[in-house]
Design an enzyme around this catalytic site. Structure first.
Site, short mmCIF file in Angstrom:
data_model
loop_
_atom_site.label_atom_id
_atom_site.label_comp_id
_atom_site.label_asym_id
_atom_site.label_seq_id
_atom_site.Cartn_x
_atom_site.Cartn_y
_atom_site.Cartn_z
N ASP A 46 0.82 -1.20 0.00
CA ASP A 46 0.00 0.00 0.00
C ASP A 46 0.86 1.26 0.00
O ASP A 46 2.08 1.22 0.18
CB ASP A 46 -0.90 -0.03 1.25
CG ASP A 46 -2.11 0.87 1.12
OD1 ASP A 46 -2.30 1.50 0.07
OD2 ASP A 46 -2.87 0.95 2.10
N GLU B 278 2.46 7.23 -2.13
CA GLU B 278 2.13 8.53 -2.74
C GLU B 278 2.41 9.73 -1.84
O GLU B 278 2.19 10.86 -2.25
CB GLU B 278 0.65 8.57 -3.15
CG GLU B 278 -0.34 8.56 -2.00
CD GLU B 278 -0.62 7.18 -1.46
OE1 GLU B 278 -1.27 7.08 -0.40
OE2 GLU B 278 -0.20 6.19 -2.08
N ASP C 115 -9.17 3.80 -3.07
CA ASP C 115 -10.27 3.86 -2.10
C ASP C 115 -11.52 4.55 -2.64
O ASP C 115 -11.83 5.68 -2.27
CB ASP C 115 -9.79 4.58 -0.84
CG ASP C 115 -8.58 3.90 -0.23
OD1 ASP C 115 -8.33 2.73 -0.54
OD2 ASP C 115 -7.87 4.55 0.57
#
Length: 827
Positions: A530, A533, A607
């Site tokens: 995950d 960024e 998401d």
């Protein structure tokens, strides 16, 4: 907190942290940028011919003509009637500016804007075009000046020299490199008498007709008051022509639009946002957290690459912040934060050829292990007993399961915003008692276990049952990103702060690979990698590189480290002759940049809201799937049902049963069929909630399995050619204007399956479009009805459980898929 810094270009950057703002503007303004001012093109009539063809390597030509003020065009030798790239007659193709930058940052969201424009040079001269011999292919060099004013006395008052080099990279790629020299500023200081030779320049003042001035070498005497100062530009623009009806696709994983003509597309990795323009959630998110709502342009995985409906394609190399400005109908304006730019112009006759050309250079993903594409990946939390309970339910409903994905394997803790994971990458043996035995029991039934990790570490002093404190270990090793004081940079993340691994440090990869090795030694065969960024742009890295460009490179480094571990593990297994090598490891991630398809094995879209909305709900999941596919991301998928739920007194987004069922139908035709409980599991309907959800989940896991034979073929094709599994119809029907306008409405799986998903609440019919140019008619999977008319719409019944899916009538893939559906008692 405000930090002032300077980058290597002497640019003044103001960085404002807004992590802890409690109330913010719910309607934030768009960032300011260097204005678009149309300049003029001049050329030296003594050194530049009126018209000439120059070779670029052996496969390309550049045509220069002085007509209509002067222009350049590049052609492939096999297609000399259609330019791959051309400039606008009489207009400059290079401009530059010196500006200050302000960056507002908040929890992975970034706003970059220009302030205090000191100098803008929008006029350009060409003084020389020449061939330079090279060992392999000759290069073409164009040089001249950019300047802020044009006068009859001299071509430049303030400006800089530029050089642009075109060279052949392959039989279908032309490289370009654009570089500016130091800026020359003219500031009034004292009066100075000076005698100057005036060169002969020819320029065009384009305003409906062409006018030229031809001057001869002469001597003039003039009064001047000037002083020159050298300083580099920090904004560079590359400008070239576009057709008004040209459509632009790509730019990485985008969620709101397929066609970007008329828009300014920023290329910067960041959080996609909560809502991204869908209301009222974007309003609420922006109000409580600075720009947390995002907008149509915010994305985890942008790419400085596009394909157009006219079969033109360009991409940038490097990692500087860039903006593709497509707001003017007749031009493309690429602005980069820096004083140099390089990239490639691609040649191809079809979108498929251009994607193959692009991925040939940036890289393509490896073939996925067969187990990950064989059945459902059940995402859940709760510990050993919860997994065993759901496993029993799945067996009862005969669900084909490939893996359990258990993101809470590290344990959970209570925070101000609810339950969150401990970011300390080791199993929590209290939550998952008998961890290794659980993995063995599932493995005996050919079910893998997948976990979760990211490149951040949280202090775990308060965690009661930890065996290691990875944050402290990384801190002592000096492999965390540093702040300006040389201390670990503590990055705010929701309710706690974390340290980020410095992926430029030579010791980081080996240390983290040991963590992955311990996980795999327990029997884990996959994980979500995950984040990636959120690198702060005022961070200090071991490499010393500019953190703004390092920010865009960080997700690629994160993917590369994970991929290296996968390949090293595979090599060890092969060396020992172990059977594990046939199983293969796999990781999936959300953040990325241009070269991520080379390093990442599999991607997911981040998401999405648990909603039907367009910018951040189920519709956006389809757009993200298709736009990323056109940008080299061959393997992508979304969380079934979406992720982000909101349960506030006045604003509620909860995953309904209908939404979950429709999302199952959608994802049964993507590369991976994986569920997620979401950020608030108790607010969401889950696949295991009741008999209806379990039965539907079983049904579409079998539908997913029914085209596994074709999925294996498409995965192999993606590894060889870079073509995505799920495809926008533009990929195979580029000349159909109706296809060019399609967004989330429908998509192809390979070339043989057409999916028209139901993406609106309460709808039981969808409108399918059958494109022009297909040799076979389309057959409706559930009724067998044949649709022969091309270029027309048809309303198709699509009750829950029977989404509108078509196969090419009589095709081997179609017949095999239908046969498998019958065998699984679905049809």
């Amino acid at each position: 907190m405000t930090i002032d810094a300077q980058n290597s270009c002497m640019e003044s950057i103001k960085i404002t942290k807004k992590h802890h703002n409690h109330l913010n503007n719910p309607f934030p303004a768009h960032p300011k940028c260097v204005p678009l001012i149309h300049g003029n093109l001049l050329f030296n009539s003594h050194s530049v011919p009126s018209q000439k063809i120059f070779s670029i390597g052996k496969d390309f030509q550049l045509l220069w003509t002085s007509k209509n003020g002067g222009s350049l065009s590049i052609f492939h030798n096999s297609h000399l009637t259609k330019p791959m790239w051309s400039t606008i007659p009489g207009r400059p193709f290079v401009s530059a500016a010196l500006a200050e930058t302000e960056v507002n940052e908040s929890r992975g969201s970034f706003l970059i804007k220009d302030t205090h424009l000191h100098l803008l040079c929008v006029h350009q001269s060409i003084e020389d075009i020449r061939i330079i011999d090279d060992v392999k292919f000759p290069s073409l060099v164009i040089s001249g000046w950019i300047f802020s004013k044009k006068t009859k006395k001299r071509p430049s008052s303030s400006g800089a020299r530029y050089f642009i080099v075109f060279d052949q990279k392959s039989s279908n790629q032309v490289g370009f490199q654009l570089k500016l020299g130091g800026a020359n500023f003219q500031v009034n200081t004292r009066r100075k008498r000076r005698r100057k030779r005036k060169l002969g320049w020819r320029w065009s003042l384009t305003g409906g007709r062409s006018r030229g001035f031809a001057a001869i070498l002469s001597s003039v005497t003039e009064e001047e008051t000037e002083m020159s100062m050298s300083r580099e530009f920090n904004r560079l623009c590359f400008i070239y022509s576009s057709e008004s009806n040209e459509r632009f696709y790509g730019f990485g994983e985008q969620f709101s639009h397929m066609d970007f003509k008329g828009k300014r597309v920023p290329i910067f990795v960041q959080e996609q946002g909560i809502g991204r323009g869908d209301q009222p959630i974007t309003f609420a998110a922006n109000l409580v957290s600075y720009r947390a709502g995002g907008d149509w342009s915010t994305t985890y995985a942008p790419s400085p690459f596009y394909i157009t409906s006219k079969m033109r394609s360009v991409y940038l190399e490097g990692y500087d912040y860039s903006i593709f400005d497509l707001t003017t109908p007749d031009r493309v304006r690429i602005q980069i934060h820096g004083n140099s730019l390089q990239g490639r112009i691609l040649y191809g006759n079809t979108p498929s050829e251009l994607i193959e050309c692009f991925t040939e250079t940036i890289g393509r993903p490896p073939e996925l292990p067969e187990w990950i594409i064989s059945g459902a990946v059940a995402g859940m939390q709760g510990g050993t007993d919860a997994v065993l309970h759901v496993w029993d339910a799945l067996r009862t409903h005969e669900v084909p399961v490939s893996a359990f994905w258990l993101q809470d394997w590290v344990g959970q803790r209570s925070t101000l915003i609810g339950s969150q994971l401990w970011w300390n990458w080791e199993v929590d043996t209290k939550r998952y008692q008998g961890w290794q035995q659980l993995i063995k029991d599932l493995s005996a039934q050919h079910i893998k276990v997948m976990t979760y990790c990211n490149p951040c570490l949280a202090p775990v002093d308060e965690k009661p049952n930890k065996r290691r404190n990875l944050f402290d270990e990384a801190k002592k090793l000096g492999i965390l990103v540093k702040d300006k004081h040389g201390e670990p940079y503590m990055v705010p993340n929701t309710a706690f702060d974390v340290g980020m691994l410095d992926l430029t440090h030579p010791d980081t990869a080996s240390w983290f690979k040991h963590i992955l090795q311990e996980m795999v030694d327990d029997g884990v065969r996959g994980w979500m990698a995950d984040f990636g960024e959120g690198l702060p742009i005022d961070a200090t890295l071991y490499s010393g590189e500019d953190p703004i460009s390092a920010h865009n490179r960080y997700p690629e480094l994160w993917a590369q480290m994970n991929r290296e571990f996968v390949e090293e593990w595979k090599g060890k297994c092969l060396g020992k002759g172990r059977a594990e090598s046939e199983e293969g490891l796999v990781f999936f991630m959300r953040a990325g940049f241009r070269d991520s398809p080379k390093w990442g094995m599999l991607f997911w879209e981040g998401d999405q809201m648990v909603s039907w909305q367009a910018n951040d709900g189920i519709k956006s999941a389809v757009i993200g799937l298709l736009s990323s596919g056109l940008s080299g991301y061959a393997f992508n998928h979304s969380d079934i049902g979406g992720y982000c739920a909101v349960n506030l007194p006045l604003i509620k987004y909860r995953r309904s049963e209908e939404l979950l069922l429709r999302w199952m139908e959608l994802n049964a035709f993507t590369t991976i069929f994986r569920t997620h409980e979401g950020n608030k599991p108790s607010c969401n309907t889950q696949f295991y909630s009741n008999h209806q959800t379990l039965s539907h989940f079983a049904r579409f896991a079998k539908v997913y399995k029914a085209w596994k034979f074709y999925r294996i073929q498409l995965v192999k094709e993606a590894a060889e050619k870079g073509l995505p599994v799920c495809r926008h119809l533009f990929l195979h029907y580029p000349d159909d204007e109706r296809v060019q306008r399609l967004s989330y409405h429908q998509f192809l799986v390979g070339t043989e399956i057409l999916v028209v998903p139901t993406l609106d609440k309460g709808k039981k019919k969808v409108r399918a479009y059958f494109p022009v140019g297909e040799s076979r008619p389309w057959q409706h999977v559930w009724t067998g009805k044949i649709f022969t008319r091309q270029g027309c719409d048809a309303w198709v019944e699509a009750p829950i459980g029977y989404p509108a899916v078509f196969v090419k009538a009589g095709s081997l893939v179609g017949e095999t898929f239908l046969k498998n559906l019958i065998n699984y008692e679905i049809l």
